[in-house]
Design an enzyme around this catalytic site. Structure first.
Site, PDB file in Angstrom:
ATOM      1  N   GLU A   1       0.796  -1.222   0.000  1.00  0.00           N
ATOM      2  CA  GLU A   1       0.000   0.000   0.000  1.00  0.00           C
ATOM      3  C   GLU A   1       0.839   1.286   0.000  1.00  0.00           C
ATOM      4  O   GLU A   1       0.807   2.061   0.955  1.00  0.00           O
ATOM      5  CB  GLU A   1      -0.941   0.009   1.213  1.00  0.00           C
ATOM      6  CG  GLU A   1      -1.872  -1.183   1.264  1.00  0.00           C
ATOM      7  CD  GLU A   1      -2.983  -1.035   2.312  1.00  0.00           C
ATOM      8  OE1 GLU A   1      -2.945  -0.071   3.097  1.00  0.00           O
ATOM      9  OE2 GLU A   1      -3.897  -1.876   2.315  1.00  0.00           O
TER      10      GLU A   1
ATOM     11  N   GLU B   1      -5.083  -8.762   1.118  1.00  0.00           N
ATOM     12  CA  GLU B   1      -5.683  -8.423   2.415  1.00  0.00           C
ATOM     13  C   GLU B   1      -7.168  -8.193   2.231  1.00  0.00           C
ATOM     14  O   GLU B   1      -7.599  -7.522   1.285  1.00  0.00           O
ATOM     15  CB  GLU B   1      -5.118  -7.115   2.999  1.00  0.00           C
ATOM     16  CG  GLU B   1      -3.761  -7.216   3.618  1.00  0.00           C
ATOM     17  CD  GLU B   1      -3.299  -5.875   4.216  1.00  0.00           C
ATOM     18  OE1 GLU B   1      -4.151  -5.071   4.672  1.00  0.00           O
ATOM     19  OE2 GLU B   1      -2.081  -5.641   4.216  1.00  0.00           O
TER      20      GLU B   1
HETATM   21  C1  FCB Z   1      -4.162  -2.067   5.652  1.00  0.00           C
HETATM   22  C2  FCB Z   1      -2.753  -2.389   6.119  1.00  0.00           C
HETATM   23  C3  FCB Z   1      -2.693  -3.456   7.176  1.00  0.00           C
HETATM   24  C4  FCB Z   1      -3.814  -3.330   8.175  1.00  0.00           C
HETATM   25  C5  FCB Z   1      -5.154  -3.210   7.463  1.00  0.00           C
HETATM   26  C6  FCB Z   1      -6.333  -3.121   8.394  1.00  0.00           C
HETATM   27  O1  FCB Z   1      -4.193  -0.775   5.181  1.00  0.00           O
HETATM   28  O2  FCB Z   1      -1.978  -2.804   5.030  1.00  0.00           O
HETATM   29  O3  FCB Z   1      -1.433  -3.394   7.781  1.00  0.00           O
HETATM   30  O4  FCB Z   1      -3.575  -2.290   9.016  1.00  0.00           O
HETATM   31  O5  FCB Z   1      -5.144  -2.099   6.627  1.00  0.00           O
END
Ligand code: FCB
Length: 463
Positions: A164, A368
């Site tokens: 990110e 994620e």
């Molecule tokens: C993302 C991050 C991860 C975590 C999630 C909830 O932005 O990559 O580390 O904090 O959010």
């Protein structure tokens, strides 16, 4: 019954600073997140990652948990200042050994190691020299990537250069709600460029050091941006340029979008982009990592009403949305997770299909996806986190819909394996499918962990 493709890569994800602890052991240097969390007032409850989940000392136990879950892959990140304390120079052996044990422990359990090189913990020494707005950081990053490729390149299944970079650039240097807490929009755009460049240089370094079978990737938190009405098309375009195409452009097409350069002309002249940089940022990738939590809703601001800024990224004094002063971020209808993020899995299907359309031939992995809820431990010790199961079920269904419509989605990683340090929110937000007791560090499977184990074992969503 919803069924996933045969070789679908099921996994869970964590990040070094959020779980490891051992912040000053075995020669680890300080990172910008140590500095940030040790600064009073920046993290909820004054929480720090000093101990985090004590994963550094509980590695075997956590590896056994992964094996018991039955996941085929584990996404972790390497703490740069653990292996290269000041961000340059020779490797710190004990730090590197930890990752070597982690990777070997995964392989011994038949779990594919998916390593992220940068999940936000820049060595403080590099920030002191200017941080990501400083071009040299991109070179240092490539050197660190080469070092990691040399050390683990024969054993890592997938390399993810950055996690990110949107957050690193805009939350770190524009709104300042993340480390290093700077609020300098022009520097944030320079950071953005050096992250893109660093990514490309790192891929190049890894390709020469890692096994030829190793997959190269990057993880982006792409925003699925929608407008309130058709009149908001330009607001959508602007937010999309800054949030998505600022990365997809250079990384996948070798050029920044022209509209982004024009939109931000009052902030910077982009002179930090040198000849050849865009080509260097664009290295062929084997798979694109997509992080998704919720969609984004925007509206053209009329200039008189109170401007809404509900982008889900905490209100800093400054906005992460550089040169988007006339764009409103509109609060979306619930239900919401504990982060205040609305639950809307349709954005995930649409986002995956857009990527499939715009970048055909590039496989996708959800690196994620998950939800924070205020879990309750019942009297019988069980954690009945039905809302998390529902969130996961909805989003996994959304993934299958994208696959059915043609998107090439190869895997899915739940965020997160266990409750951990949720950045500026500290330990107040629990994302784990495994609970971590903050006093005893005891790990307890939530109902969602049992549910996920079944999904992984069967490749199907239980009805
Ligand atoms: C993302 C991050 C991860 C975590 C999630 C909830 O932005 O990559 O580390 O904090 O959010």
């Amino acid at each position: 019954m919803i069924t996933f493709p045969e070789n679908f890569l099921w996994g869970t994800a964590t990040a070094a600073y959020q779980v490891e602890g051992a912040w000053n052991e075995d020669g680890r240097g300080p990172s910008i997140w140590d500095t940030f969390s040790h600064t009073p007032g920046l993290v909820t409850n004054g929480d720090t990652g000093d101990v985090a989940c004590d994963h550094y000392h509980r590695l075997e136990e956590d590896l056994d948990t992964l094996a018991a879950l039955g996941v085929r892959a584990y996404r972790f990140s390497v703490s740069w200042p653990r292996v290269q304390p000041g961000g340059s120079g020779p490797v710190n052996r004990p730090g590197l050994d930890f990752y070597s044990r982690l990777v070997d422990g995964l392989l011994a359990r038949d779990i594919a190691p998916v390593a992220t090189l940068y999940h936000w913990d820049l060595p403080q020494e590099l920030e002191d020299a200017g941080g990501w707005p400083n071009r040299d950081t991109a070179e240092r990053f490539a050197e660190y990537a080469r070092l990691m490729g040399d050390a683990l390149g024969d054993r890592v299944h997938t390399w993810i250069t950055l996690n990110e970079p949107w957050c690193s650039a805009y939350l770190g240097y524009a709104s300042g709600v993340h480390a290093p807490a700077r609020t300098e929009p022009a520097a944030a755009l320079a950071a953005l460029h050096h992250l893109n460049l660093g990514h490309g240089l790192a891929v190049q370094a890894l390709r020469t050091t890692a096994a030829s079978s190793a997959q190269m990737s990057v993880t982006l938190n792409l925003h699925h941006v929608r407008g309130v009405s058709e009149r908001d098309a330009d607001a959508v375009r602007r937010a999309d340029a800054l949030a998505n195409r600022a990365f997809l452009g250079p990384m996948l097409e070798g050029a920044y979008p022209r509209d982004l350069i024009a939109d931000t002309a009052s902030v910077t002249d982009w002179s930090f982009v040198r000849d050849g940089d865009e080509a260097a940022a664009c290295r062929s990738l084997d798979v694109l990592g997509v992080n998704y939590y919720n969609p984004t809703l925007v509206r053209q601001w009329d200039g008189s009403s109170r401007r809404e800024t509900a982008d889900g990224h905490q209100d800093g004094t400054a906005s992460p949305w550089i040169a988007c002063e006339d764009v409103e971020f509109v609060r979306q209808p619930g239900p919401y997770t504990e982060m205040g993020w609305n639950i809307d899995e349709s954005g995930l299907t649409e986002l995956l299909l857009r990527l499939h359309r715009d970048h055909p031939g590039l496989p996708l992995v959800i690196t994620e996806n998950g939800a924070a809820f205020a879990d309750v431990v019942d009297a019988d010790g069980r954690i009945r986190d039905e809302r998390r199961i529902d969130y996961l079920r909805r989003h996994l269904t959304a993934v299958t819909e994208a696959i059915a419509a043609g998107a090439d989605v190869r895997g899915y990683f739940v965020w997160s394996l266990m409750d951990n340090f949720e950045w500026a929110h500290g330990y107040a937000k629990r994302f784990g499918i495994v609970r971590v007791d903050r006093d005893t560090m005891r790990r307890t499977w939530k109902d969602s962990a049992h549910w996920y184990r079944e999904v992984v074992a069967t490749g199907k969503l239980p009805s």
